[in-house]
Design a protein around this motif. Structure first.
Motif, mmCIF file in Angstrom:
data_model
loop_
_atom_site.group_PDB
_atom_site.id
_atom_site.type_symbol
_atom_site.label_atom_id
_atom_site.label_comp_id
_atom_site.label_asym_id
_atom_site.label_seq_id
_atom_site.Cartn_x
_atom_site.Cartn_y
_atom_site.Cartn_z
ATOM 1 N N UNK A 103 54.006 32.427 41.790
ATOM 2 C CA UNK A 103 53.451 31.946 40.521
ATOM 3 C C UNK A 103 52.314 32.853 40.062
ATOM 4 N N UNK A 123 52.429 35.123 36.754
ATOM 5 C CA UNK A 123 51.430 34.905 35.698
ATOM 6 C C UNK A 123 50.789 36.217 35.286
ATOM 7 N N UNK A 134 51.514 38.764 31.920
ATOM 8 C CA UNK A 134 50.426 39.070 30.988
ATOM 9 C C UNK A 134 50.224 40.585 30.886
ATOM 10 N N UNK A 171 33.197 45.175 33.296
ATOM 11 C CA UNK A 171 34.642 45.331 33.435
ATOM 12 C C UNK A 171 35.202 44.272 34.381
ATOM 13 N N UNK A 188 35.514 41.134 32.466
ATOM 14 C CA UNK A 188 36.687 41.212 31.592
ATOM 15 C C UNK A 188 37.960 40.924 32.380
ATOM 16 N N UNK A 189 38.061 41.529 33.575
ATOM 17 C CA UNK A 189 39.291 41.352 34.341
ATOM 18 C C UNK A 189 39.369 39.961 34.963
ATOM 19 N N UNK A 241 40.762 38.011 32.400
ATOM 20 C CA UNK A 241 42.202 38.301 32.321
ATOM 21 C C UNK A 241 42.963 37.475 33.342
ATOM 22 N N UNK A 242 42.443 37.457 34.567
ATOM 23 C CA UNK A 242 43.110 36.692 35.620
ATOM 24 C C UNK A 242 43.150 35.215 35.262
ATOM 25 N N UNK A 258 42.940 33.791 32.334
ATOM 26 C CA UNK A 258 43.809 33.505 31.192
ATOM 27 C C UNK A 258 45.276 33.574 31.605
ATOM 28 N N UNK A 259 45.621 34.594 32.400
ATOM 29 C CA UNK A 259 47.013 34.729 32.846
ATOM 30 C C UNK A 259 47.486 33.460 33.525
ATOM 31 N N UNK A 260 46.681 32.985 34.460
ATOM 32 C CA UNK A 260 47.110 31.862 35.278
ATOM 33 C C UNK A 260 47.038 30.553 34.512
ATOM 34 N N UNK A 276 42.143 30.183 43.483
ATOM 35 C CA UNK A 276 41.998 31.617 43.258
ATOM 36 C C UNK A 276 41.177 31.880 42.003
ATOM 37 N N UNK A 312 37.193 33.672 41.405
ATOM 38 C CA UNK A 312 36.819 34.764 40.516
ATOM 39 C C UNK A 312 35.972 34.279 39.354
#
Lengths: 230, 230
Positions: free
Chosen positions: A86, A90, A94, B79, B82-83, B86-87, B89-91, B150, B154
Motif C-alpha cells: 500500500x 501510494x 504520486x 526540502x 516538502x518531501x 509529499x509522503x 499526501x501520497x498516503x 509511518x 515523518x
DNA sequence: GTAGCGATTCTTGTATGGTAGATGAGCGCC
DNA sequence: GGCGCTCATCTACCATACAAGAATCGCTAC
C-alpha cells in the motif's frame, strides 16, 4: 564472514548492511533466534556494536527484540506485506503523476536507456538492480528521492517474499510494463501514468497466498478476517 | 528532569520519547550540539542508554551524529519538509480513495463523532489531538494503520514547523474541510474524496517560506533551485 | 511416571574505562 | 600582524564487566 572494508563507516553500520542481506536472502530465517553474543563472536567484535545494529534493524521491522529474553528474526507478516505494498503504491503512483506533469525529453531518455540495459541483462540479479534503478530514477525526476528511500526501507518486506518465489518472475512482462509507463509520462498523461503504475505493481499480487502455503513457518499466522484481502 | 515511570520500558526507550518531545517543542533547538555525556548527566544515567536513544533519533532524522565530532539537533530541512508533505499526501490520498470505496454507516458515524468533539474543543492542544485522531481513524477504516504510523514518524518534521507558527491556525476552516471529506467518502465518491483531502493538506503550504524568513537559524540553507517549489 | 520447585544458564540492559580522531586555543615563526 | 603548527580537550566508538529478568534442565516429592 567479511563485513566490509574496515575504516570507512563504523562497525555497527557495516553490520546492519551485512545482517540485512542475510535476512533478505533468508540465510537468517524468519523465526530464528540470534543473540548479541553469537553475532559478536561470528564477526569477532564485542557485543556493543552488534547491539546497536540490532536496534537499527528492529526499527526497520526486521528484528524483534524481547528484553531479557531473546532477539528473533521477525516472521513475515502478511498484513505487513499488504501494507508495505500500500505504501509503495501510494508513493509511486504520486511520483508518476508528478513526473507526467514535469517530465522533459532528457528524463525520457534516461528511462529509455535503463530499459534498453534491462533488455540486455542476462542474469536475474542484474535485472533486479536495473529494476530498482528504474523506479529510483522516476523518484529523482519527481524530486522526491528521499521519499523513495522510504519505499526502499519497506520494500525489504516484499523482497523476502520475492526471494522465496525466485524463478517465477516474468522479466519480459516487466520490461513491457516499464515501456508503457515511460510512454504515458512522456505524453504528460497523469491519469494514464497512474493506471500503468498500478498495473505494474499489482503484478505479483496473487503470489503471496501460494507462498504462505508453501512456507508457513516463515509467516506470522493470519487471522481469517484478512485472508480474503490477500 | 523526569523521564517517566521507571520500570516499564527500558531507559533508552523512555529517553527517546523525552528527547523527541524536547526537540518538537524546540526546547532543544535545531543546530544545538548535545553530547552523550551531557544528556547522561542531566538524566542521571550512564552514557550507554543515551547513545542508543541517539541512534534511534538519528534514524528518525532528528539528530545528526558526526562520529568523533559531535551530535547536533538536525536543522529543519525545507526540502525534507516538502518531501514529508509529499509522503503524507501520497498516503492520505490513497487512504481516502479506499475509504470512499469501502466505508459503511458505522465508519461515517465515527468520523462525525470526532468532528463534533472537535467543534467543542476549546484549547488548541486538544484540538490537534482530535485532528490527529481524525486522520488516524481514516487509516484504520482503510485497514492501513501501520502505514499511518509511518506518516506520523515523518510528520514530526512538519510538527516542528507548526510549533513555530502556533496561533495562526484556522480551526474553523479545518473542521469545515473535515466535513467535506466525510461527506465525499460517505457518498463513495473516490475522486471527490481525493480532491478534498488534497485541498485539506495544501492548507498550510504558504506558511513555510514566511517561517524560514522568521527563524533562519532553525533551517538548513536552501539552494535557489528549490525555492520556487516551496 | 508425573507434577512442582529451584538452581543454572541463557538472554538483554546498564555502567565504566580506554582509544582514535576531530576541534580549537595558544604559541612560535615568518 | 598574520599564518601555521602543537597540544590539550572534547567527541563518539568500542570493549569489558556487572546486574537482573526469563527460560530451561534436573532434582525431588508424590
Amino acid at each position: 564472514m567479511n563485513v566490509g572494508e574496515p575504516g570507512e563507516e563504523t562497525m555497527a553500520v557495516r553490520l546492519v548492511a551485512a545482517l540485512r542481506d542475510e535476512i533478505v536472502t533468508l540465510r537468517l530465517r524468519p523465526g530464528d533466534a540470534i543473540s548479541e553474543s553469537d553475532i559478536a563472536a561470528r564477526y569477532g567484535i564485542s557485543r556493543q556494536p552488534v547491539r546497536e545494529a540490532f536496534i537499527r534493524l528492529a526499527q526497520q521491522g526486521l528484528l524483534l527484540i524481547r528484553p531479557k529474553r531473546a532477539t528473533v528474526i521477525k516472521k513475515i507478516s502478511p498484513d505487513g506485506v499488504r501494507q508495505s505494498r500500500f505504501i509503495r503504491e501510494s508513493i509511486e503512483v504520486e511520483i508518476v503523476r508528478r513526473v507526467a506533469l514535469c517530465a522533459d525529453g532528457a528524463a525520457a531518455d534516461q528511462l529509455n536507456a535503463l530499459i534498453a540495459e534491462q533488455e540486455q541483462a542476462s542474469e536475474i540479479h542484474r535485472f533486479h538492480e536495473l529494476d530498482e534503478e528504474f523506479h529510483r530514477t522516476l523518484a529523482r525526476i519527481a524530486g522526491v528521492e528521499y521519499a523513495w528511500r522510504l519505499v526502499e526501507d519497506h520494500k525489504i518486506q516484499l523482497d523476502r517474499v520475492r526471494y522465496l518465489t525466485l524463478g517465477v518472475s516474468s522479466q519480459q512482462r516487466a520490461i513491457a510494463e516499464h515501456k508503457i509507463i515511460v510512454a504515458a509520462v512522456s505524453n504528460g498523461d497523469a491519469a494514464e501514468s497512474e493506471a500503468a503504475m498500478r498495473d505494474h505493481l499489482a503484478r505479483a499480487e496473487h503470489l503471496l497466498s501460494q507462498t504462505i502455503a508453501d512456507y508457513p513457518d516463515y509467516f506470522e499466522p493470519v487471522d481469517e478476517a484478512l485472508e480474503v484481502a490477500l
